[in-house]
Motif scaffolding. Structure first.
Motif, PDB file in Angstrom:
ATOM      1  N   LEU A 123       2.176 -11.650  15.393  1.00  0.00           N
ATOM      2  CA  LEU A 123       2.339 -10.805  16.575  1.00  0.00           C
ATOM      3  C   LEU A 123       1.142 -10.893  17.521  1.00  0.00           C
ATOM      4  CD1 LEU A 123       4.091  -7.686  15.017  1.00  0.00           C
ATOM      5  CD2 LEU A 123       5.089  -9.735  16.015  1.00  0.00           C
ATOM      6  N   SER A 124       0.048 -11.422  17.071  1.00  0.00           N
ATOM      7  CA  SER A 124      -1.045 -11.885  17.931  1.00  0.00           C
ATOM      8  C   SER A 124      -1.679 -10.800  18.788  1.00  0.00           C
ATOM      9  CB  SER A 124      -0.538 -13.028  18.831  1.00  0.00           C
ATOM     10  OG  SER A 124       0.020 -14.073  18.054  1.00  0.00           O
ATOM     11  N   GLY A 125      -1.801  -9.610  18.224  1.00  0.00           N
ATOM     12  CA  GLY A 125      -2.496  -8.543  18.914  1.00  0.00           C
ATOM     13  C   GLY A 125      -1.716  -7.869  20.022  1.00  0.00           C
ATOM     14  N   HIS A 126      -0.473  -8.318  20.258  1.00  0.00           N
ATOM     15  CA  HIS A 126       0.328  -7.756  21.346  1.00  0.00           C
ATOM     16  C   HIS A 126       1.683  -7.248  20.871  1.00  0.00           C
ATOM     17  CE1 HIS A 126      -2.541  -9.219  24.287  1.00  0.00           C
ATOM     18  NE2 HIS A 126      -2.492 -10.399  23.723  1.00  0.00           N
ATOM     19  N   GLY A 127       1.910  -7.243  19.561  1.00  0.00           N
ATOM     20  CA  GLY A 127       3.252  -6.960  19.067  1.00  0.00           C
ATOM     21  C   GLY A 127       3.647  -5.501  19.056  1.00  0.00           C
ATOM     22  N   PHE A 128       2.659  -4.593  18.954  1.00  0.00           N
ATOM     23  CA  PHE A 128       3.030  -3.198  18.750  1.00  0.00           C
ATOM     24  C   PHE A 128       3.865  -2.666  19.900  1.00  0.00           C
ATOM     25  CE2 PHE A 128       2.770   1.333  18.614  1.00  0.00           C
ATOM     26  CZ  PHE A 128       2.860   1.625  17.267  1.00  0.00           C
ATOM     27  N   LYS A 129       3.500  -2.977  21.122  1.00  0.00           N
ATOM     28  CA  LYS A 129       4.218  -2.424  22.270  1.00  0.00           C
ATOM     29  C   LYS A 129       5.682  -2.843  22.278  1.00  0.00           C
ATOM     30  CE  LYS A 129       1.325  -4.395  25.174  1.00  0.00           C
ATOM     31  NZ  LYS A 129       0.581  -5.403  24.370  1.00  0.00           N
ATOM     32  N   PHE A 130       5.981  -4.035  21.680  1.00  0.00           N
ATOM     33  CA  PHE A 130       7.353  -4.544  21.644  1.00  0.00           C
ATOM     34  C   PHE A 130       8.090  -4.161  20.362  1.00  0.00           C
ATOM     35  CE2 PHE A 130       5.066  -7.655  24.319  1.00  0.00           C
ATOM     36  CZ  PHE A 130       5.872  -7.654  25.449  1.00  0.00           C
ATOM     37  N   PHE A 183       0.839  -1.186   0.000  1.00  0.00           N
ATOM     38  CA  PHE A 183       0.000   0.000   0.000  1.00  0.00           C
ATOM     39  C   PHE A 183       0.880   1.243   0.000  1.00  0.00           C
ATOM     40  CE2 PHE A 183      -2.461  -3.330   2.223  1.00  0.00           C
ATOM     41  CZ  PHE A 183      -3.515  -3.448   1.333  1.00  0.00           C
ATOM     42  N   GLY A 184       0.280   2.385   0.260  1.00  0.00           N
ATOM     43  CA  GLY A 184       1.064   3.609   0.361  1.00  0.00           C
ATOM     44  C   GLY A 184       1.772   3.689   1.701  1.00  0.00           C
ATOM     45  N   PRO A 185       2.615   4.710   1.889  1.00  0.00           N
ATOM     46  CA  PRO A 185       3.311   4.859   3.170  1.00  0.00           C
ATOM     47  C   PRO A 185       2.333   5.250   4.277  1.00  0.00           C
ATOM     48  CG  PRO A 185       3.722   6.757   1.764  1.00  0.00           C
ATOM     49  CD  PRO A 185       2.954   5.784   0.927  1.00  0.00           C
ATOM     50  N   VAL A 186       2.428   4.589   5.435  1.00  0.00           N
ATOM     51  CA  VAL A 186       1.560   4.859   6.589  1.00  0.00           C
ATOM     52  C   VAL A 186       0.092   4.780   6.161  1.00  0.00           C
ATOM     53  CG1 VAL A 186       1.329   6.234   8.680  1.00  0.00           C
ATOM     54  CG2 VAL A 186       3.348   6.518   7.258  1.00  0.00           C
ATOM     55  N   HIS A 187      -0.300   3.639   5.671  1.00  0.00           N
ATOM     56  CA  HIS A 187      -1.644   3.438   5.122  1.00  0.00           C
ATOM     57  C   HIS A 187      -2.641   3.075   6.217  1.00  0.00           C
ATOM     58  CE1 HIS A 187      -0.907  -0.850   5.699  1.00  0.00           C
ATOM     59  NE2 HIS A 187       0.304  -0.631   5.176  1.00  0.00           N
ATOM     60  N   GLU A 193       0.433   5.349  13.917  1.00  0.00           N
ATOM     61  CA  GLU A 193       0.724   5.947  12.616  1.00  0.00           C
ATOM     62  C   GLU A 193       1.955   6.847  12.682  1.00  0.00           C
ATOM     63  OE1 GLU A 193      -3.663   4.948  12.528  1.00  0.00           O
ATOM     64  OE2 GLU A 193      -2.278   5.832  13.976  1.00  0.00           O
ATOM     65  N   LEU A 194       2.088   7.581  13.777  1.00  0.00           N
ATOM     66  CA  LEU A 194       3.274   8.432  13.944  1.00  0.00           C
ATOM     67  C   LEU A 194       4.540   7.594  14.085  1.00  0.00           C
ATOM     68  CD1 LEU A 194       2.015  11.253  16.347  1.00  0.00           C
ATOM     69  CD2 LEU A 194       2.395  11.387  13.880  1.00  0.00           C
ATOM     70  N   ALA A 195       4.415   6.429  14.712  1.00  0.00           N
ATOM     71  CA  ALA A 195       5.583   5.556  14.861  1.00  0.00           C
ATOM     72  C   ALA A 195       6.050   5.037  13.505  1.00  0.00           C
ATOM     73  CB  ALA A 195       5.244   4.390  15.780  1.00  0.00           C
ATOM     74  N   VAL A 196       5.111   4.600  12.680  1.00  0.00           N
ATOM     75  CA  VAL A 196       5.470   4.106  11.350  1.00  0.00           C
ATOM     76  C   VAL A 196       6.048   5.236  10.508  1.00  0.00           C
ATOM     77  CG1 VAL A 196       4.576   3.073   9.229  1.00  0.00           C
ATOM     78  CG2 VAL A 196       3.784   2.236  11.446  1.00  0.00           C
ATOM     79  N   LEU A 197       5.404   6.395  10.546  1.00  0.00           N
ATOM     80  CA  LEU A 197       5.920   7.550   9.806  1.00  0.00           C
ATOM     81  C   LEU A 197       7.343   7.880  10.250  1.00  0.00           C
ATOM     82  CD1 LEU A 197       5.402   9.896   7.827  1.00  0.00           C
ATOM     83  CD2 LEU A 197       4.520  11.206   9.779  1.00  0.00           C
ATOM     84  N   SER A 198       7.587   7.823  11.545  1.00  0.00           N
ATOM     85  CA  SER A 198       8.924   8.138  12.065  1.00  0.00           C
ATOM     86  C   SER A 198       9.960   7.154  11.557  1.00  0.00           C
ATOM     87  CB  SER A 198       8.892   8.130  13.592  1.00  0.00           C
ATOM     88  OG  SER A 198       8.006   9.116  14.088  1.00  0.00           O
ATOM     89  N   GLY A 199       9.627   5.858  11.561  1.00  0.00           N
ATOM     90  CA  GLY A 199      10.554   4.861  11.050  1.00  0.00           C
ATOM     91  C   GLY A 199      10.890   5.083   9.590  1.00  0.00           C
ATOM     92  N   ALA A 227      -2.497  -3.877  10.611  1.00  0.00           N
ATOM     93  CA  ALA A 227      -2.890  -4.148  11.992  1.00  0.00           C
ATOM     94  C   ALA A 227      -2.492  -2.997  12.907  1.00  0.00           C
ATOM     95  CB  ALA A 227      -2.239  -5.445  12.478  1.00  0.00           C
ATOM     96  N   PHE A 228      -1.530  -2.168  12.490  1.00  0.00           N
ATOM     97  CA  PHE A 228      -1.030  -1.099  13.361  1.00  0.00           C
ATOM     98  C   PHE A 228      -1.961   0.101  13.416  1.00  0.00           C
ATOM     99  CE2 PHE A 228       0.591   0.165   9.188  1.00  0.00           C
ATOM    100  CZ  PHE A 228       0.376   1.537   9.179  1.00  0.00           C
ATOM    101  N   THR A 229      -2.867   0.254  12.445  1.00  0.00           N
ATOM    102  CA  THR A 229      -3.620   1.498  12.325  1.00  0.00           C
ATOM    103  C   THR A 229      -4.695   1.620  13.401  1.00  0.00           C
ATOM    104  OG1 THR A 229      -5.151   0.481  10.758  1.00  0.00           O
ATOM    105  CG2 THR A 229      -3.215   1.544   9.843  1.00  0.00           C
ATOM    106  N   GLY A 230      -5.196   2.838  13.591  1.00  0.00           N
ATOM    107  CA  GLY A 230      -6.261   3.032  14.550  1.00  0.00           C
ATOM    108  C   GLY A 230      -5.952   4.030  15.638  1.00  0.00           C
ATOM    109  N   GLU A 231      -5.071   4.988  15.376  1.00  0.00           N
ATOM    110  CA  GLU A 231      -4.843   6.157  16.225  1.00  0.00           C
ATOM    111  C   GLU A 231      -4.030   5.909  17.479  1.00  0.00           C
ATOM    112  OE1 GLU A 231      -7.913   9.603  17.267  1.00  0.00           O
ATOM    113  OE2 GLU A 231      -8.025   7.955  18.734  1.00  0.00           O
ATOM    114  N   SER A 232      -4.251   4.773  18.163  1.00  0.00           N
ATOM    115  CA  SER A 232      -3.569   4.553  19.445  1.00  0.00           C
ATOM    116  C   SER A 232      -3.475   3.071  19.738  1.00  0.00           C
ATOM    117  CB  SER A 232      -4.311   5.264  20.581  1.00  0.00           C
ATOM    118  OG  SER A 232      -5.656   4.799  20.643  1.00  0.00           O
TER     119      SER A 232
END
Length: 388
Positions: free
Chosen positions: A337-344, A35-39, A149-155, A43-48
């Motif tokens: 990542l089973s719903g818990h991967g983002f924090k790690f 997809f496009g950048p920061v789409h 989204e900000l984390a992905v954009l930053s990376g 699974a990561f999307t959704g503001e928080s």
């Protein structure tokens, strides 16, 4: 095209892995994204996302979460953004319940800053929540919310500044070992690289045959509601929260847009063999169930969502992520990542980058995260990781 390393999938893990790999001058690193950048499809999307340091899943995760918190704050400082919303995380449940007791025990063992709230204090400080007579609270003061989204954009910004090439709207259709190289086949052609890292999320099982039978796709819904008194739900008055009540689950985040809060029920649809088989939207009966649940927990909410979205994550049967490299070290995969991967994510992305360079990362255990460990672990109906 020829590259040193290709990263397939530029969601959270992929974007941060690309940033890690691009840090060495002279290395040609390419990121490929369908997809496009920061789409809005990952699974990561959704503001928080919720971030906790005291977790009821087990004390084995606490040291890693403390390190992840340090890395999230370091990344935020590097890019000049607040990626970690430091509200604390409020867990509410019956006195003596396993979730409350486990988090309290972990906080004591690891000297985590926290507050234990009896029923009266919980009601006084957080009247937004409707409580049962035996409810108590546990406030993890190091917890809060992450901004995905900000984390992905930053990376991606870091990787681009380091000279990485980023190919968007370019889905990978196959990955082929070719002797001393690996080829990533895309709609625009192929990229031949010394090493490839696959972080393709819900698409990983379709892209890599070696993951067959190890992953399932789980739809996750997110919902936002408008409180009648939005000032009561600001980050300084309303922490990120987790609640279980009468068989219902709800988690939420204070207002970030000034008119609504995220209050979501999570997993409600079961599991699917592939993304194509998964439901594409929240059906009306399920939406009504979520709305009833949200207004039951938080009576000030107008019981009609102002925003609804569906997301898909790949789950491993034991809910432990798959992080491993092929025998020749040329192909590294991060999946399930089973719903818990983002924090790690800052830790997992460092592991992926180190594995892709032929190194054994600190803290990484192939007996826990490797493919062989997942193949030998029977599918679990509980949320307790195999071998935990």
């Amino acid at each position: 095209m020829r590259a040193d390393v290709v990263v397939v999938g530029l969601g959270t893990i992929g974007a941060l892995t690309l940033a890690e790999l691009s840090a060495v001058p002279g290395r040609k690193v390419v990121g490929v994204e369908r997809f496009g950048p920061v789409h809005s499809h990952g699974a990561f999307t959704g503001e928080s996302r919720v971030f906790r340091t005291a977790v009821h899943e087990g004390e084995r995760y606490v040291p890693a979460l403390l390190e992840a918190r340090r890395l999230w704050k370091s990344l935020g400082a590097q890019v000049g953004r607040s990626l970690l919303l430091e509200t604390g995380v409020l867990s509410i449940g019956p006195s003596g319940s396993a979730a409350i007791e486990t988090t309290a025990s972990e906080a004591q063992r690891f000297s985590l800053p926290h507050e234990a709230l009896d029923h009266a204090e919980l009601h006084r400080r957080y009247p937004q929540h409707d409580l049962d007579s035996d409810d108590v609270g546990f406030l993890d003061l190091l917890g809060g919310g992450l901004r995905p989204e900000l984390a992905v954009l930053s990376g991606l910004e870091i990787a681009s500044a380091n000279g990485a090439e980023i190919a968007v709207r370019s889905p990978a259709t196959a990955i082929e070992h070719r002797g001393d190289a690996v080829a990533v086949i895309t709609a625009e052609g192929e990229i031949v690289a010394d090493r490839v890292v696959v972080c393709a999320g819900s698409w990983a099982g379709e892209l890599l045959p070696q993951l067959a039978g190890l992953l399932r796709v789980t739809p996750l819904s997110l919902t936002w509601f408008a409180p009648h008194q939005i000032d009561r739900f600001s980050p300084d008055r309303f922490p990120v929260f987790l609640r279980d009540r009468g068989g219902a689950h709800l988690f939420g985040v204070p207002t970030l847009d000034g008119f609504s809060i995220k209050a979501s029920a999570g997993e409600l649809w079961g599991n699917y063999a592939s993304l194509g088989e998964s439901p594409k939207e929240v059906d009306l009966p399920t939406l009504e169930h979520i709305a009833r649940t949200a207004s039951w927990f938080l009576p000030d909410l107008n019981p009609e969502p102002v925003r609804v979205s569906m997301h898909y994550d790949a789950y491993a049967s034991d809910r432990v992520p798959i992080i491993d490299s092929s025998d020749d070290g040329r192909l590294t995969v991060v999946a399930g990542l089973s719903g818990h991967g983002f924090k790690f994510a800052p830790i997992f992305s460092r592991w992926a980058a180190r594995l892709a360079l032929g190194e054994l990362p600190d803290g990484y255990d192939p007996l826990v995260y490797g493919l062989d460990a997942h193949r030998s672990c029977e599918p679990a109906s509980s949320q307790i990781p195999c071998g935990a």
